[in-house]
Design an enzyme around this catalytic site. Structure first.
Site, mmCIF file in Angstrom:
data_model
loop_
_atom_site.group_PDB
_atom_site.id
_atom_site.type_symbol
_atom_site.label_atom_id
_atom_site.label_comp_id
_atom_site.label_asym_id
_atom_site.label_seq_id
_atom_site.Cartn_x
_atom_site.Cartn_y
_atom_site.Cartn_z
ATOM 1 N N ARG A 105 0.875 -1.180 0.000
ATOM 2 C CA ARG A 105 0.000 0.000 0.000
ATOM 3 C C ARG A 105 0.903 1.218 0.000
ATOM 4 O O ARG A 105 1.677 1.423 0.925
ATOM 5 C CB ARG A 105 -0.929 0.011 1.215
ATOM 6 C CG ARG A 105 -1.659 1.339 1.376
ATOM 7 C CD ARG A 105 -2.779 1.296 2.374
ATOM 8 N NE ARG A 105 -3.943 0.619 1.807
ATOM 9 C CZ ARG A 105 -5.174 0.692 2.315
ATOM 10 N NH1 ARG A 105 -5.391 1.396 3.412
ATOM 11 N NH2 ARG A 105 -6.178 0.062 1.747
ATOM 12 N N HIS A 132 -7.290 0.839 -6.560
ATOM 13 C CA HIS A 132 -7.521 -0.026 -5.396
ATOM 14 C C HIS A 132 -8.204 -1.316 -5.875
ATOM 15 O O HIS A 132 -9.367 -1.580 -5.561
ATOM 16 C CB HIS A 132 -8.388 0.711 -4.377
ATOM 17 C CG HIS A 132 -8.402 0.088 -3.006
ATOM 18 N ND1 HIS A 132 -7.607 -0.991 -2.658
ATOM 19 C CD2 HIS A 132 -9.120 0.398 -1.890
ATOM 20 C CE1 HIS A 132 -7.846 -1.311 -1.393
ATOM 21 N NE2 HIS A 132 -8.760 -0.490 -0.906
ATOM 22 N N GLN A 135 -10.141 -3.957 -3.561
ATOM 23 C CA GLN A 135 -11.486 -3.559 -3.128
ATOM 24 C C GLN A 135 -12.525 -3.931 -4.177
ATOM 25 O O GLN A 135 -13.642 -4.339 -3.848
ATOM 26 C CB GLN A 135 -11.521 -2.050 -2.869
ATOM 27 C CG GLN A 135 -12.862 -1.557 -2.336
ATOM 28 C CD GLN A 135 -13.156 -2.080 -0.944
ATOM 29 O OE1 GLN A 135 -12.353 -1.919 -0.036
ATOM 30 N NE2 GLN A 135 -14.310 -2.710 -0.767
ATOM 31 N N ASP A 220 -17.088 7.155 -1.830
ATOM 32 C CA ASP A 220 -15.875 7.013 -1.018
ATOM 33 C C ASP A 220 -15.634 8.360 -0.348
ATOM 34 O O ASP A 220 -16.286 9.364 -0.695
ATOM 35 C CB ASP A 220 -14.708 6.636 -1.957
ATOM 36 C CG ASP A 220 -13.392 6.326 -1.234
ATOM 37 O OD1 ASP A 220 -13.422 6.164 0.007
ATOM 38 O OD2 ASP A 220 -12.364 6.248 -1.913
ATOM 39 N N CYS A 260 -16.449 1.570 0.319
ATOM 40 C CA CYS A 260 -15.270 0.742 0.623
ATOM 41 C C CYS A 260 -14.839 0.890 2.083
ATOM 42 O O CYS A 260 -14.118 0.035 2.595
ATOM 43 C CB CYS A 260 -14.120 1.082 -0.315
ATOM 44 S SG CYS A 260 -13.462 2.738 -0.109
ATOM 45 N N ARG A 288 -13.609 -8.661 1.522
ATOM 46 C CA ARG A 288 -12.180 -8.423 1.292
ATOM 47 C C ARG A 288 -11.399 -9.685 1.665
ATOM 48 O O ARG A 288 -10.470 -10.090 0.968
ATOM 49 C CB ARG A 288 -11.689 -7.237 2.141
ATOM 50 C CG ARG A 288 -12.242 -5.875 1.744
ATOM 51 C CD ARG A 288 -11.736 -5.429 0.388
ATOM 52 N NE ARG A 288 -10.291 -5.358 0.312
ATOM 53 C CZ ARG A 288 -9.532 -4.350 0.762
ATOM 54 N NH1 ARG A 288 -10.117 -3.288 1.286
ATOM 55 N NH2 ARG A 288 -8.217 -4.372 0.650
HETATM 56 N N1 CP Z 1 -11.330 -0.210 2.177
HETATM 57 C C1 CP Z 1 -10.074 -0.272 2.640
HETATM 58 O O1 CP Z 1 -9.109 -0.527 1.901
HETATM 59 O O2 CP Z 1 -9.951 -0.084 3.983
HETATM 60 P P1 CP Z 1 -8.595 0.109 4.808
HETATM 61 O O3 CP Z 1 -8.021 1.459 4.424
HETATM 62 O O4 CP Z 1 -9.025 0.043 6.240
HETATM 63 O O5 CP Z 1 -7.644 -0.987 4.450
HETATM 64 N N1 NVA Z 2 -9.817 6.755 -1.522
HETATM 65 C C1 NVA Z 2 -9.468 6.308 -0.185
HETATM 66 C C2 NVA Z 2 -9.715 4.840 -0.037
HETATM 67 C C3 NVA Z 2 -9.421 4.277 1.327
HETATM 68 C C4 NVA Z 2 -9.637 2.785 1.390
HETATM 69 C C5 NVA Z 2 -8.010 6.665 0.092
HETATM 70 O O1 NVA Z 2 -7.178 6.494 -0.797
HETATM 71 O O2 NVA Z 2 -7.723 7.122 1.195
#
Ligand code: CP
Ligand code: NVA
Length: 307
Positions: A105, A132, A135, A220, A260, A288
């Protein structure tokens, strides 16, 4: 040598592979619900590099590896040499000689592609500034479970044209659905993804127009990780894009709502929206785990044979 298959984007697999993975996620969910032990990845190790916070991604990958008989190692940039400037390529070369897959990540998507280019083992995108995809595996599994195939359906994305929105565009291509994106001017999804999707994706400024007759509505947070200094400006600008029960009333009678998570109640969704019968956000979050176990099973070689 660099022949491992990665999962950096929904475009890395064929539509058949993606549907197969989601169906497998449903099977793995059923095995777990029936209390069946299934450990094909015994002795296998997943390294997880988190440069941003996470609840779902971390817990689902870590629990998933353990349930499949393997282990996961959590790495934050505070603890590794990557955080002190060791080149990504070097980190990739070394880690991929020790573990069986790496989940990352990160901020710039190029960090992922660079790591993958130097990795002997599969690299999984656990969220970048651009995409992502994990997701979307969970979202597509959730739709399939609740409503059957999403092919030919209409999906509305309301709010920021962010990483999630870009992955919805890729999903529209791969799963063959129509996507309507409603976002404020200047917050459109990446044109590169839009161009790829052709007429499968349309853009509007009016959330009501996007939602009309739609079978799935998703949104989101308005401020993604890394954009915190823009929060006040975004809250003001995105106000007309809040998803409410009244907005969902314009959708198809059997419409589903997904988020998400994490959610900011009172911002991108009304206070009560996750409690609405149309919301499947908790199933979506649970999936997930199951969808990514299917992904891990697909990417990581089966267990060693007894000596
Ligand atoms: N939806 C999602 O990826 O959640 P987190 O940021 O908690 O991993
Ligand atoms: N768009 C958000 C998604 C978090 C799961 C971010 O990148 O923070």
């Amino acid at each position: 040598m660099m022949s491992a298959r990665h999962f950096l984007s929904m475009m890395d697999y064929t539509p058949d592979e993606l549907v197969g993975m989601i169906r497998r996620g449903i099977e793995l969910k059923d095995l777990r619900n029936r209390g069946v032990l299934f450990e094909p990845l015994r002795g296998r190790v997943l390294a997880m590099i988190f440069e941003k916070s996470s609840t779902r991604t971390r817990v689902s990958f870590e629990a998933g590896m353990i349930q499949l008989g393997g282990q996961a190692i959590f790495l934050s940039p505070r603890d590794t040499q990557l955080g002190r400037g060791e080149p990504i390529a070097d980190g990739a070369r070394v880690m991929s000689r020790m573990v069986d897959a790496v989940m990352i990540r990160t901020f710039a998507h190029s960090n992922l592609t660079e790591f993958a280019a130097n990795s002997r083992v599969p690299v999984i995108n656990g969220l970048s500034d651009d995409l992502h995809p994990c997701q979307l595996l969970a979202d597509m599994q959730t739709f399939l479970e609740h409503r059957g195939s999403i092919k030919g359906k209409t999906v509305a994305w309301i709010g920021d044209g962010n990483n999630m929105c870009n992955s919805y565009i890729e999903a529209a291509i791969q799963f063959d659905f129509q996507l309507r994106v409603a976002c404020p001017e200047g917050y459109e999804p990446n044109p590169q993804f839009m161009a790829l999707a052709g007429d499968r994706v349309t853009l509007t400024r009016d959330p009501r127009e996007a939602v009309k007759g739609a079978h799935l509505i998703s949104t989101d947070v308005w401020t993604s990780m890394g954009q915190e200094e823009e929060t006040a400006k975004r809250i003001a600008l995105f106000k007309p894009f809040q998803v409410t029960r009244a907005l969902l009333d314009l959708a198809a009678d059997d419409a589903l709502f997904m988020h998400c998570l994490p959610a900011h109640r009172g911002e991108e969704i009304s206070e009560d929206l996750l409690d609405d019968v149309r919301s499947v956000a908790w199933d979506q979050a649970e999936n997930r785990l199951h969808a990514q176990k299917a992904l891990l099973e697909f990417l990581v070689a089966p267990a060693y044979q007894p000596a």
